[in-house]
Write an enzyme that holds these catalytic residues in place. Structure first.
Site, mmCIF file in Angstrom:
data_model
loop_
_atom_site.group_PDB
_atom_site.id
_atom_site.type_symbol
_atom_site.label_atom_id
_atom_site.label_comp_id
_atom_site.label_asym_id
_atom_site.label_seq_id
_atom_site.Cartn_x
_atom_site.Cartn_y
_atom_site.Cartn_z
ATOM 1 N N SER A 145 0.790 -1.134 0.041
ATOM 2 C CA SER A 145 0.076 -0.115 0.025
ATOM 3 C C SER A 145 0.985 1.180 -0.069
ATOM 4 O O SER A 145 1.956 1.196 0.186
ATOM 5 C CB SER A 145 -1.007 -0.010 1.125
ATOM 6 O OG SER A 145 -1.680 1.271 1.416
ATOM 7 N N TYR A 158 -3.747 -0.769 9.916
ATOM 8 C CA TYR A 158 -3.646 -0.827 8.529
ATOM 9 C C TYR A 158 -2.127 -0.529 8.264
ATOM 10 O O TYR A 158 -1.377 -1.171 7.104
ATOM 11 C CB TYR A 158 -4.771 -0.245 7.804
ATOM 12 C CG TYR A 158 -4.571 -0.432 6.169
ATOM 13 C CD1 TYR A 158 -5.268 -1.527 5.615
ATOM 14 C CD2 TYR A 158 -3.837 0.488 5.302
ATOM 15 C CE1 TYR A 158 -5.284 -1.846 4.179
ATOM 16 C CE2 TYR A 158 -3.923 0.223 3.940
ATOM 17 C CZ TYR A 158 -4.471 -1.019 3.325
ATOM 18 O OH TYR A 158 -4.567 -1.194 2.092
#
Length: 253
Positions: A145, A158
């Site tokens: 990410s 996350y």
């Protein structure tokens, strides 16, 4: 010829979380390159199966909740029973929980870390063992990410999990390259998927994000097809331990 190195005819890819979004886009890209697909999803088959089969490729659904590492061995066993082999693993399954760091719960921490990094590692371990048993190497592609590179806001678990994905990609590449296994990652930028629906619905936040993307748009699942085929193919045989940003230039801004 160089184009032949991208051909995935005769290969089998195990793709997690491919019912929708980026996972579906990558599964379809791999199928377009000639790959058969084992799709591992928490819910039953969606239209990914029919879309893969419409391309003339085979699709075998495996239903499993990868939040629990106890299912990993069964997932690989089911994949092998169906397809007979695995050549490529795409670790796409993941979740995100949004809350201020001051209020973030332990449950939201554990859920995200368990799926995004813990299960990713143990599924990779199981598949790497299979690659070694098969004796002809293999490709592992992790989905990282932008938050593998940056801190973000309101997504502490996350951010931690995707930072871990980048580190694990390097670790696995270091240990498994000697077995002919390439381990790399793709770091998608801001993509129009279920995970970013809240952001896209927030007009001011969406405008702020778009203002930083040189390409001037949110990414779409089709943007993942080329990168995943490259990393799954022999065209990338000398690429190992690298995280490729597919972000419209976000990190360059």
């Amino acid at each position: 010829m160089v184009l032949s190195t991208f051909n995935l005819e005769g290969k089998v890819a195990l793709v997690t979380g491919c019912n929708t979004g980026l996972g579906q886009g990558m599964a379809l890209g791999l199928a377009q390159a000639g790959c058969d697909i084992v799709g591992v999803n928490r819910d039953g088959p969606d239209d990914t199966q029919s879309k893969v089969e419409a391309l003339g490729r085979r699709f075998w659904p495996v239903q499993a909740d990868l939040m629990q590492t106890s299912v990993v061995a069964s997932v690989v066993e089911q994949a092998l029973a169906a397809a007979g082999k695995i050549n490529i693993l795409v670790n796409n399954a993941g979740i995100i929980r949004r809350e201020d760091a001051l209020n973030f719960s332990e449950q939201d921490w554990d859920d995200v870390m368990n799926l995004n990094s813990k299960s990713l590692f143990f599924l990779s371990q199981q598949v790497a063992r299979q690659f070694i048993a098969q004796g002809n190497g293999g490709k592992i592609i992790n989905i990282a990410s932008m938050l593998s590179f940056q801190g973000g806001i309101r997504v502490p678990s996350y951010t931690a999990s995707k930072s871990a994905v980048m580190g694990l990609t390097r670790l696995m590449a270091n240990e498994w390259a000697k077995h002919g296994i390439n381990v790399n990652a793709i770091a998608p930028g801001y993509m129009a998927t279920n995970n970013t629906e809240q952001l896209r619905n927030d007009e001011s936040r969406s405008e702020e994000i778009l203002g930083r993307i040189p390409a001037g748009r949110w990414g779409v699942p089709d943007d993942m097809m080329g990168p995943v085929v490259f990393l799954a193919s022999s065209a990338s045989d000398y690429v190992n331990g690298y995280t490729l940003a597919v972000d419209g230039g976000w990190l360059a801004r």
